[in-house]
Design a protein around this motif. Structure first.
Motif, mmCIF file in Angstrom:
data_model
loop_
_atom_site.group_PDB
_atom_site.id
_atom_site.type_symbol
_atom_site.label_atom_id
_atom_site.label_comp_id
_atom_site.label_asym_id
_atom_site.label_seq_id
_atom_site.Cartn_x
_atom_site.Cartn_y
_atom_site.Cartn_z
ATOM 1 N N ALA A 56 0.753 -1.078 -0.158
ATOM 2 C CA ALA A 56 0.008 0.201 0.074
ATOM 3 C C ALA A 56 0.890 1.359 -0.007
ATOM 4 O O ALA A 56 0.291 2.372 -0.510
ATOM 5 N N GLN A 57 1.870 1.330 0.490
ATOM 6 C CA GLN A 57 3.034 2.321 0.407
ATOM 7 C C GLN A 57 3.946 2.084 -0.576
ATOM 8 O O GLN A 57 5.188 2.891 -0.462
ATOM 9 N N ILE A 88 15.489 -2.164 10.040
ATOM 10 C CA ILE A 88 14.882 -2.206 11.294
ATOM 11 C C ILE A 88 13.795 -1.230 11.673
ATOM 12 O O ILE A 88 12.757 -1.552 12.145
ATOM 13 N N ALA A 89 14.034 0.024 11.268
ATOM 14 C CA ALA A 89 13.257 1.136 11.504
ATOM 15 C C ALA A 89 11.945 1.014 10.489
ATOM 16 O O ALA A 89 10.975 1.056 10.902
ATOM 17 N N THR A 90 12.175 0.319 9.172
ATOM 18 C CA THR A 90 11.096 -0.093 8.371
ATOM 19 C C THR A 90 9.970 -0.725 9.102
ATOM 20 O O THR A 90 8.921 -0.627 9.027
ATOM 21 N N ASP A 91 10.681 -1.903 9.709
ATOM 22 C CA ASP A 91 9.771 -2.799 10.331
ATOM 23 C C ASP A 91 8.923 -2.296 11.591
ATOM 24 O O ASP A 91 7.722 -2.353 11.687
ATOM 25 N N ILE A 92 9.573 -1.224 12.132
ATOM 26 C CA ILE A 92 8.776 -0.633 13.230
ATOM 27 C C ILE A 92 7.689 0.456 12.765
ATOM 28 O O ILE A 92 6.775 0.325 13.313
ATOM 29 N N ILE A 93 8.029 0.981 11.705
ATOM 30 C CA ILE A 93 7.118 2.154 11.097
ATOM 31 C C ILE A 93 6.031 1.450 10.582
ATOM 32 O O ILE A 93 4.760 1.625 10.806
ATOM 33 N N ALA A 100 -0.805 8.232 8.969
ATOM 34 C CA ALA A 100 -0.023 9.254 8.458
ATOM 35 C C ALA A 100 1.652 8.876 8.033
ATOM 36 O O ALA A 100 2.059 9.308 7.334
ATOM 37 N N GLN A 101 2.182 8.526 9.403
ATOM 38 C CA GLN A 101 3.733 8.080 9.565
ATOM 39 C C GLN A 101 3.888 7.346 8.150
ATOM 40 O O GLN A 101 4.802 7.413 7.692
ATOM 41 N N ARG A 102 3.127 6.253 8.119
ATOM 42 C CA ARG A 102 3.172 5.108 7.224
ATOM 43 C C ARG A 102 3.245 5.659 5.868
ATOM 44 O O ARG A 102 4.109 5.725 4.888
#
Length: 374
Positions: A56-57, A88-93, A100-102
């Motif tokens: 979706a993103q 790692i940050a991608t998994d968290i986000i 909105a953040q995604r």
């Protein structure tokens, strides 16, 4: 569960390994010359940073299991740590971020336009994120973070800090007001370890990641980071095992290859057994993270502690098998040992993770005992 990777997963790992091999400075003798900014762009053009981004993103929508072999390849090729931090940050986000953040961050991560560093540790506070003193207040974020890989080349820094009497995650721009970065002097300059000083650092809109979510965001961060580091450690260990076996086959002493000597055979066999055992621990941890299994935290700690020890020991054995040459600068074995030692202490060393396993195991036993008593 099936630990037999499919052809697409194997091909992904092989492709990442082949790409990194095109940058010989990454594993060259001089760690100070190993930070090539072209590596990031090459990995981004390959599509590595789109893999964990949901469809979706604009991403591929894969899981950590799907990229496990690619992460091993990052370790074996001594890739820039910012690559692992961004994954790692991608998994968290993707899991804990707001809609909105995604929508704001993930498409830019997928194209490689955003690099994210992870700032967790603080001087004198150990490895437990619950002990951090960095705090967000009315004037911004204030505190000092240490051992932040590649903070100087990141676009954003994901900071573990206290927010409203809870420990949370704050996304800051590297160029924000109040952010100062300086390099540490350490054993692996290619890791780009930095001290990040936050003096009322400006906070952008939507900076809090997962603060109103499941409450699992800090645990998820530590687990995902530990698992990714375990995977990279096994990449280093496997590469050093291959180097040892190749050298034992070609180095001739007393008229025969040294691999014919029993002592060398035993060392290589012991390393091979350790590498396979470590991979099993790492792959199980990847699976628990992908499935968000209840055993995720314990599996992550088991993998991080065990795989870090294996990587360190295999690197040391490889130096020994190479004899006097193993200690030379030109051979470059020290590069893998340096990186393994740095990674061993990233996101908790083996002692911290073993204590975490013990605490979780005892807590689980107590719950079972209480249930039986009831």
């Amino acid at each position: 569960m099936n630990f037999g990777f499919n052809e697409e997963q194997k091909s992904l790992g092989e492709t990442v390994a082949a790409l990194l091999a095109d940058f010989p400075a990454l594993t060259g003798p001089d760690p100070a010359q190993a930070r090539d900014p072209a590596v990031w762009r090459a990995l981004a053009d390959l599509g590595l940073f789109a893999l964990l981004v949901p469809e979706a993103q604009g991403g591929v929508g894969l899981t950590l299991v799907d990229v496990a072999l690619a992460i091993e390849a990052l370790g074996a090729g001594l890739a820039p740590p910012i690559a692992a931090s961004t994954l790692i940050a991608t998994d968290i986000i993707a899991r804990e971020g707001t809609a909105a953040q995604r929508e704001t961050l993930l498409p830019r991560i997928a194209t490689g336009d955003v690099r994210i560093a992870l700032a967790v540790m603080e001087d004198g506070q150990g490895y437990d994120p619950a002990q951090v003193r960095t705090m967000m207040g009315g004037n911004g974020v204030t505190g000092v973070k240490i051992l932040v890989p590649d903070a100087d080349i990141a676009d954003m820094i994901l900071v573990v800090a206290r927010v409203d009497d809870r420990v949370g995650l704050i996304m800051l721009s590297r160029d924000a007001r109040g952010v100062a970065i300086r390099h540490h002097a350490d054993i692996d300059p290619s890791s780009g370890l930095c001290e990040v000083t936050l003096n009322g650092a400006a906070v952008m809109d939507g900076a809090l990641i997962g603060h109103a979510g499941s409450g699992d965001v800090i645990s998820r961060l530590m687990d995902a980071a530990a698992i990714v580091y375990a995977g990279m450690a096994m990449g280093i260990a496997a590469r050093m095992l291959d180097a040892s076996v190749d050298y034992a086959k070609t180095r001739v002493q007393f008229g025969q290859p040294i691999g014919a000597f029993q002592s060398i055979k035993h060392r290589c066999a012991d390393m091979a057994v350790a590498v396979e055992a470590g991979r099993s621990a790492a792959y199980y941890a990847f699976w628990t993270a992908a499935e968000n299994d209840p055993d995720r935290s314990r599996a992550a700690s088991m993998a991080k502690a065990y795989c870090g020890e294996i990587a360190r020991d295999v690197c040391n054995e490889t130096v020994q098998i190479h004899g006097g040459m193993g200690f030379t600068w030109e051979l470059g074995l020290h590069r893998f040992l340096r990186r393994a030692k740095v990674m061993e202490h990233g996101f908790g060393n083996h002692v911290w993770h073993y204590e975490r396993i013990m605490a979780q195991t005892l807590a689980a036993r107590a719950v079972v005992a209480d249930a039986r008593a009831a």
